[in-house]
Design a protein around this motif. Structure first.
Motif, PDB file in Angstrom:
ATOM      1  N   GLU A  41       0.902  -1.197  -0.396  1.00  0.00           N
ATOM      2  CA  GLU A  41       0.284   0.540   0.354  1.00  0.00           C
ATOM      3  C   GLU A  41       1.035   1.367   0.227  1.00  0.00           C
ATOM      4  OE1 GLU A  41      -0.488  -3.114   1.923  1.00  0.00           O
ATOM      5  OE2 GLU A  41      -0.339  -1.751   3.621  1.00  0.00           O
ATOM      6  N   THR A  52       0.431   9.643  -4.933  1.00  0.00           N
ATOM      7  CA  THR A  52       0.611  10.099  -5.041  1.00  0.00           C
ATOM      8  C   THR A  52       1.797  11.661  -4.770  1.00  0.00           C
ATOM      9  OG1 THR A  52       0.896  10.096  -2.839  1.00  0.00           O
ATOM     10  CG2 THR A  52      -1.230  10.033  -3.361  1.00  0.00           C
ATOM     11  N   LYS A  60       0.554   4.195  -2.429  1.00  0.00           N
ATOM     12  CA  LYS A  60       1.137   5.502  -2.716  1.00  0.00           C
ATOM     13  C   LYS A  60       1.343   6.658  -2.757  1.00  0.00           C
ATOM     14  CE  LYS A  60      -0.182   8.278   2.028  1.00  0.00           C
ATOM     15  NZ  LYS A  60      -0.045   8.711   2.762  1.00  0.00           N
ATOM     16  N   LEU A  84       4.446  10.974   0.853  1.00  0.00           N
ATOM     17  CA  LEU A  84       4.821   9.796   2.287  1.00  0.00           C
ATOM     18  C   LEU A  84       5.227  10.420   3.426  1.00  0.00           C
ATOM     19  CD1 LEU A  84       6.625   6.041   0.784  1.00  0.00           C
ATOM     20  CD2 LEU A  84       3.470   7.063   0.719  1.00  0.00           C
TER      21      LEU A  84
END
Ligand code: 5AD
Ligand code: FES
Length: 345
Positions: free
Chosen positions: A3, A11, A7, A14
Motif C-alpha cells: 500500500e 500521490t 500511495k 509519504l
C-alpha cells in the motif's frame, strides 16, 4: 508495504514514518512493485530514452578534506593532475564525435580554475558546439563566480549536498566546511537560472534512515532538475577506509523512491553504482534512472581521479565507455538519446 508503494506512486509523497518503513523494508514484493512503478513513471516522462553526459574530470587537486573522498587534501599519496584548456577542448571534440551533447567539467575545489580561466573556455565550448549543454561540477564558489560562469554560457551545475542533516554532515566533513554554505550555494545556483543537480551518498558512515529522510525533504524543498545518488564506497587512504560501503539494494530502493517522488527529474545511474555491482547501472536504469555519465577524461589521468576504491571506467581505451554503455543500455531495454537531455517541465 504494497500500500505504501501504491500511495507513493499515486500521490508522489509519504509521511516520514511511511518513508522510513519503505526505506527499511526487505519485502520482496514491495521492492518489485517499486521497481515496476519507477520504470513506468520514467517511461511516462522520458520513454526509453537514456541521456549521456560526457564526464571530464578536470582536476584532482582539492582544497577540501571531506572524510570520505580519495582526493581530499589530507591524502598526501594522491596523484594530482589538472587538465589544460587544450586538454579539455580535446575531450569535448572527442566527446562530440562520440555523440555526447552534454559536457560535464568536474573537479576538486582547485584554485587554479579561476573565473578568468573558466569563462573564456566555457564560451569557446558553447560557440564550437551550440547544440551542447555545459555542466559544471566544481564545488562551492561565490555567488559572483556562479554568476559569471552562467553568463559565460554554463547551463547546469552539479553540487551534491552530501547530507542535509547537520548531524551527519558534521561527521562526514571537517569543521571548516559548512552545510549552510552548501545549501546557500544550491539556492544561489537555482536563482541564477542554472539547471541544478544535488544529491547524496547512500550508506555513508553513520547514516541513518532519518538522515536519508532529511535528504529527501531537502530535495523536495530545492526541487533540483537532477539528483545524483550512489553508494558510498570506502577509499583506502581516507579516515573511512575500514567503514562498510553502501549496498546495491538500498541504493536501488532509493532510486525507485526518488523517481516516484520526482517523476520528471534527471536521475543518473552512477559510476559508483556500477562499481559495487557489475550490472549496477543496468539495474539503476530499470529502477527509474535515465542518465549515464561515461568517462571522457584523457586515459592518462583516469586512475588519478580516485574518489573511491575500484572505480570503474578507468580503462585504457578512450572510446571504451561509449561502446560499453551502448551495449549496457540496450541490454537493459533502453535507448541512447543523442540530445542535450534537458529536464522536461
Ligand atoms: N564513495 C562514493 N562516492 C563518493 N564521492 C566522493 N567520495 C566518495 C566515496 N568514497 C562522491 C561525492 C561527490 C561526488 C563527486 O563523488 O558525493 O559529490
Ligand atoms: Fe566505462 Fe563501461 S561505461 S568502461
Amino acid at each position: 508495504m504494497l500500500e505504501l508503494v501504491e500511495k507513493l506512486y499515486s500521490t508522489g509523497d509519504l509521511s516520514d514514518g511511511e518513508l522510513a518503513a519503505l526505506i527499511e523494508t526487505d519485502d520482496k514484493e514491495a521492492t518489485e512493485l517499486l521497481k515496476e512503478y519507477a520504470d513506468k513513471t520514467r517511461q511516462k516522462s522520458y520513454g526509453k530514452k537514456v541521456f549521456l553526459r560526457g564526464l571530464i574530470e578536470v582536476s584532482s587537486y582539492c582544497k577540501n578534506n571531506c572524510l570520505y573522498c580519495g582526493i581530499r587534501r589530507g591524502n598526501t599519496e594522491a596523484d594530482r593532475y589538472r587538465l589544460s584548456r587544450e586538454d579539455i577542448l580535446k575531450c569535448c571534440e572527442n566527446g562530440y564525435e562520440l555523440g555526447f551533447r552534454t559536457f560535464v567539467m568536474q573537479g576538486g575545489e582547485d584554485a587554479f580554475f579561476t573565473d578568468e580561466f573558466l569563462c573564456p573556455l566555457i564560451s569557446e565550448i558553447k560557440a564550437k558546439y551550440p547544440d551542447c549543454a555545459v555542466t559544471l561540477s566544481l564545488g562551492e564558489r561565490s555567488y559572483e563566480s556562479y554568476k559569471r560562469l552562467k553568463e559565460a554560457g554554463a547551463d547546469r551545475y552539479l553540487l551534491r549536498h552530501e547530507a542535509a542533516a547537520q548531524e551527519l554532515y558534521s561527521k562526514l566533513h571537517p569543521e571548516e566546511m559548512s552545510l549552510q554554505n552548501r545549501k546557500d550555494c544550491l539556492f544561489a545556483l537555482r536563482e541564477l537560472g542554472y539547471q541544478v543537480g544535488a544529491g547524496f551518498m547512500v550508506g555513508a558512515p553513520c547514516q541513518t534512515t532519518e538522515h536519508i529522510i532529511a535528504d529527501l525533504r531537502f530535495l523536495q524543498e530545492l526541487q533540483p532538475q537532477m539528483i545524483g545518488i550512489g553508494p558510498f564506497v570506502p577509499h583506502h587512504k581516507t579516515p573511512f577506509a575500514d567503514e562498510k560501503g553502501g549496498t546495491l539494494e538500498l541504493t536501488l530502493r532509493l532510486l525507485g523512491i526518488l523517481r516516484l517522488m520526482f517523476p520528471k527529474v534527471l536521475l543518473p545511474a552512477t559510476t559508483a553504482l556500477g562499481t559495487i555491482a557489475p550490472n549496477g547501472r543496468e539495474l539503476g536504469l530499470q529502477t527509474g534512472c535515465n542518465v549515464v555519465m561515461p568517462n571522457l577524461s584523457p586515459v592518462m589521468v583516469r586512475k588519478k581521479y580516485d574518489l573511491y576504491d575500484n572505480k570503474i571506467c578507468t580503462g585504457e581505451e578512450a572510446a571504451e565507455c561509449r561502446g560499453c554503455l551502448e551495449r549496457r543500455i540496450e541490454s537493459a531495454g533502453y535507448e541512447i538519446a543523442q540530445e542535450r537531455g534537458d529536464c522536461i517541465k
